[in-house]
Design an enzyme around this catalytic site. Structure first.
Site, PDB file in Angstrom:
ATOM      1  N   TYR A   1      -2.800 -13.517   5.815  1.00 28.58           N
ATOM      2  CA  TYR A   1      -3.182 -12.106   5.869  1.00 28.58           C
ATOM      3  C   TYR A   1      -4.654 -11.929   5.501  1.00 28.58           C
ATOM      4  CZ  TYR A   1      -3.606  -7.177   4.853  1.00 28.58           C
ATOM      5  OH  TYR A   1      -4.044  -5.872   4.851  1.00 28.58           O
TER       6      TYR A   1
ATOM      7  N   ASP B   1       0.039  -4.817   7.303  1.00 25.73           N
ATOM      8  CA  ASP B   1       0.425  -4.693   5.896  1.00 25.73           C
ATOM      9  C   ASP B   1       1.550  -3.661   5.791  1.00 25.73           C
ATOM     10  OD1 ASP B   1      -0.812  -2.254   6.276  1.00 25.73           O
ATOM     11  OD2 ASP B   1      -2.318  -2.522   4.707  1.00 25.73           O
TER      12      ASP B   1
ATOM     13  N   GLU C   1     -10.809  -7.933  -0.504  1.00 24.47           N
ATOM     14  CA  GLU C   1      -9.428  -8.236  -0.123  1.00 24.47           C
ATOM     15  C   GLU C   1      -8.664  -8.843  -1.291  1.00 24.47           C
ATOM     16  OE1 GLU C   1      -7.671  -7.597   2.607  1.00 24.47           O
ATOM     17  OE2 GLU C   1      -9.348  -6.520   3.493  1.00 24.47           O
TER      18      GLU C   1
END
Length: 308
Positions: free
Chosen positions: A131, A149, A46
């Site tokens: 996120y 996203d 990520e």
């Protein structure tokens, strides 16, 4: 329509969910971090994929987790080595490497090596925002909310008229209402895949066999407008570019004077010019505040070195 908070679930919600998951399971892009539920390896993916195309992350990710396969290994590593890896693989802002290193140390020292599981707990890790925390909770522990996203926003905007016509679309509420309860791992992978493969900026509805064509507002009306994707500032000539050059240069030597460093990173460096000592001192100060380098003052002389 002022907003999308009054979005109601369609009568055929079960079919919408099932077709997306079936489409994803039948054929999807293969990424190594999709084949694991290890939260550490998912966190690395990520962080690496922030503002970077996924295909460009595969090899750096494999090399990184081979070099530092566990949070314990990364926590014990020399930070300069981690930053050097990041820089040599052009993975963007070097402070991401610093934060990842510090996050690993937190996992080892504050959580006894056991990764926190919830989005709230994960946000306690250095450099982990909402996120990323939700993505790790979703993909590692199957216990997150819907990931939203740029790709997912584009899918929702095109698919549902309530989002398309809203002045202030509530993407999160719609995404969570759609998501299969308790199935955040496969759902988030599936809807992100839909945005990355079929519902691209230039849609490939038929070519990619989009499973939502039957319900999609854009497909039915021919209106494929979508929210503007955030623009990435130019890298060439940016402060980010020169920060990276500084770190790479310092990785090649123990310590270097400010003027020698300036000439190495910029061909038009002039000590008293626009891009001179004052400009370079600002960059060095930023890197020092990020914990990446040390600035050494000795009388009128200034030097810099990577922080150990």
């Amino acid at each position: 329509m002022a907003d999308a908070t009054d979005w109601t679930r369609p009568d055929d919600l079960d079919a919408i969910r099932e077709t997306l998951v079936e489409w994803y399971e039948a054929d999807h892009r293969t990424y190594p971090w999709r084949e694991t539920d290890d939260p550490y390896r998912i966190l690395v993916s990520e962080v690496m994929s922030q503002q970077t195309q996924l295909d460009r992350v595969i090899e750096p990710w494999r090399e990184f987790v081979e070099e530092w396969p566990t949070p314990e290994a990364l926590a014990a590593a020399d930070r300069a080595d981690v930053v050097g890896f990041w820089t040599s693989h052009s993975l963007g802002y070097n402070n991401r490497a610093k934060y990842l290193h510090e996050a690993a140390q937190q996992v080892v020292e504050e959580y006894d090596g056991a990764f926190p599981r919830t989005p709230t707990e994960l946000q306690e890790l250095m450099g982990v925002g909402p996120y990323t925390a939700n993505a790790v909770a979703s993909f590692a522990f199957n216990d997150g909310d819907a990931v939203v996203d740029t790709n997912v926003k584009r899918v929702l905007y095109r698919s549902f008229s309530e989002i398309h016509n809203a002045d202030d679309p509530d993407y999160e509420s719609v995404a969570n209402a759609l998501m299969l309860p308790g199935e955040s791992r496969i759902w988030n992978n599936a809807i992100m895949e839909l945005g990355g493969v079929a519902c691209k900026k230039r849609p490939k509805c038929d070519a990619a066999g989009c499973p939502w064509r039957e319900w999609c507002h854009a497909y039915q009306t021919g209106d494929f407008t979508a929210p503007d994707a955030p623009t990435q500032p130019s890298f060439e000539g940016s402060r980010r570019q020169f920060r990276g050059r500084i770190v790479r240069t310092l990785g090649e030597c123990d310590e270097i004077g400010i003027d020698e460093l300036g000439h190495r990173i910029r061909v038009d460096y002039s000590p008293d010019g626009t891009h001179g000592r004052e400009w370079l001192r600002e960059l060095l100060s930023d890197l020092a505040e990020d914990g990446l380098i040390d600035v050494v003052e000795a009388g009128e002389e200034t030097a810099a070195r990577l922080r150990e």
